[in-house]
Design a protein around this motif. Structure first.
Motif: not given
Length: 418
Positions: A390-396
């Motif tokens: 269930k891992q997630l990442t926020v990118y900018q």
């Protein structure tokens, strides 16, 4: 499922004992015979190989191809040679359904990887399920595909037993983004836009639900036509709404121009979207106006995972012209899940691939218990066919360089909010 606590940031993708290893870095070679001669097993691939979304689709195709080549070079399944059959859906449900019918008709096909789009998946699922042909998507995130249309109302029912996915769902992705942007980004007023498609509308709804629960305000909503690139009217509404954030449910071919046009209209709000906009092509389309925008994507950055180092090296060594993009690691793991399931069926049949009409059903049964250490972490499936990872990442977007502009700013596991 709606009982929630704050985002828990985790330091690693995997925990506990790992039962198998399948990350394109095996040291347990059984030989150099490409598949050992014998039986050919075809793994189908359905993805947009041409058109606006081809950057993501070609990365999916290449990564599946790499998995098959790795399995063959190591003779991972004795007596079986894997062959890949890629089909182009151009992001269109009708094409996806036609492709599913074609793959089902080929008796050598024992599994399919794809598609990219949740709307395309909807058109394919019954075709595959009727034929008892296993399907593993590296990219579909709409919860209804595995948990039924009433998943958000407390009634989860798995529609198709042949469908699995290695990507986590929008039931997690939307709220994960909402929490980060409200709590850490200090954004309080959002304008929500979607493309009216299964993926985009569903993702936007889960984001909006969580954002308002946290105390945020929706200052405007709009639907766009994904077949156009002129968003002037929407850009004006966004500027006049005084939103400090724009959430877009959809994909990068529209998100990039929307970001550019709303900034040119005078809005200073960053645009944020899901994994559908996390692509180098978004940066190309948005230009300098895209700097500061956000996207969430499944898993942790592949480049930062020790488990992915050899996948990246092998991908480069193979000489593919296109990047593996956001779903490369998940596509490799999806293909390898099929390979592991086929191996289990062969092992259970005294080392030979069964020839009966129930072979495909046996592959589905084997898929339920697949568990291995993949490129993206632990690969396994729950009772709905959803990924247990269930891992997630926020990118900018930090620069206009398409190859290096996206930077990870937060990785973690969404566990809900109170």
């Amino acid at each position: 499922m709606r009982q929630r606590s704050l985002i828990a940031i985790t330091a690693a993708l995997t925990a506990g004992a790992l039962t198998l290893t399948a990350c394109g870095s095996r040291d347990d070679d059984k030989g150099d015979d490409a598949g050992g001669g014998g039986t050919t097993v075809v793994i189908g691939v359905d993805a947009p190989l041409t058109g606006d979304l081809s950057a993501l689709g070609l990365g999916i195709r290449n990564s599946v191809d790499l998995a098959a080549k790795q399995a063959n070079s190591k003779n991972y399944v004795d007596g079986v040679k894997f062959k890949v059959e890629p089909l182009d859906d151009q992001g269109q449900p009708s094409s996806g359904q036609t492709n599913a019918t074609k793959l089902v008709a080929d008796k050598d096909v024992l599994g399919a990887v794809g598609p990219l789009n949740s709307s395309v998946a909807e058109s394919m699922q019954k075709v595959f399920d009727d034929a008892k042909l296993v399907q593993v998507s590296p990219a579909n995130t709409n919860p209804a595909l595995t948990q039924g249309p009433d998943w958000n109302g407390g009634k989860k029912v798995r529609p198709y037993k042949s469908y699995f996915r290695t990507a986590t769902t929008d039931a997690i992705q939307g709220p994960f983004a909402a929490q980060y942007l409200y709590n850490k980004g200090k954004k309080k007023k959002v304008f929500v836009v979607d493309d009216k498609k299964t993926y985009g509308a569903g993702l936007a709804a889960t984001f909006k639900d969580e954002f308002t629960k946290l105390g945020g305000k929706v200052v405007g909503t709009e639907h766009i036509n994904p077949d156009t690139k002129d968003f002037g009217a929407v850009a004006t509404k966004i500027r006049n709404s005084d939103a400090d954030l724009v959430y877009y449910g959809g994909e990068y071919p529209q998100a990039g121009p929307l970001s550019k046009q709303m900034k040119q209209a005078g809005s200073k709000a960053p645009l944020v979207g899901g994994d559908g906009i996390y692509s180098a092509d978004f940066i190309k389309l948005a230009g300098k106006q895209g700097v500061g925008d956000y996207a969430t994507s499944v898993g942790q950055p592949v480049e930062q995972l020790p488990s992915a180092k050899e996948f990246i090296a092998n991908y480069k060594k193979a000489g593919y012209k296109e990047a593996y993009e956001a779903y490369g690691g998940y596509s490799y793991d999806s293909a390898w899940a099929i390979i592991e399931a086929v191996k289990k069926v062969v092992d259970d049949n005294d080392g030979k691939l069964p020839t009966g009409d129930d072979t495909r059903s046996k592959v589905i049964d084997a898929m339920k218990n697949v568990s291995f250490d993949g490129v993206t972490g632990k690969v396994a499936f729950d009772e709905y066919g959803d990924a247990t990872n269930k891992q997630l990442t926020v990118y900018q977007v930090k620069s206009t360089d398409p190859k290096a502009g996206w930077k990870a700013v937060e990785s973690g596991t969404y566990t809900g909010s109170n």
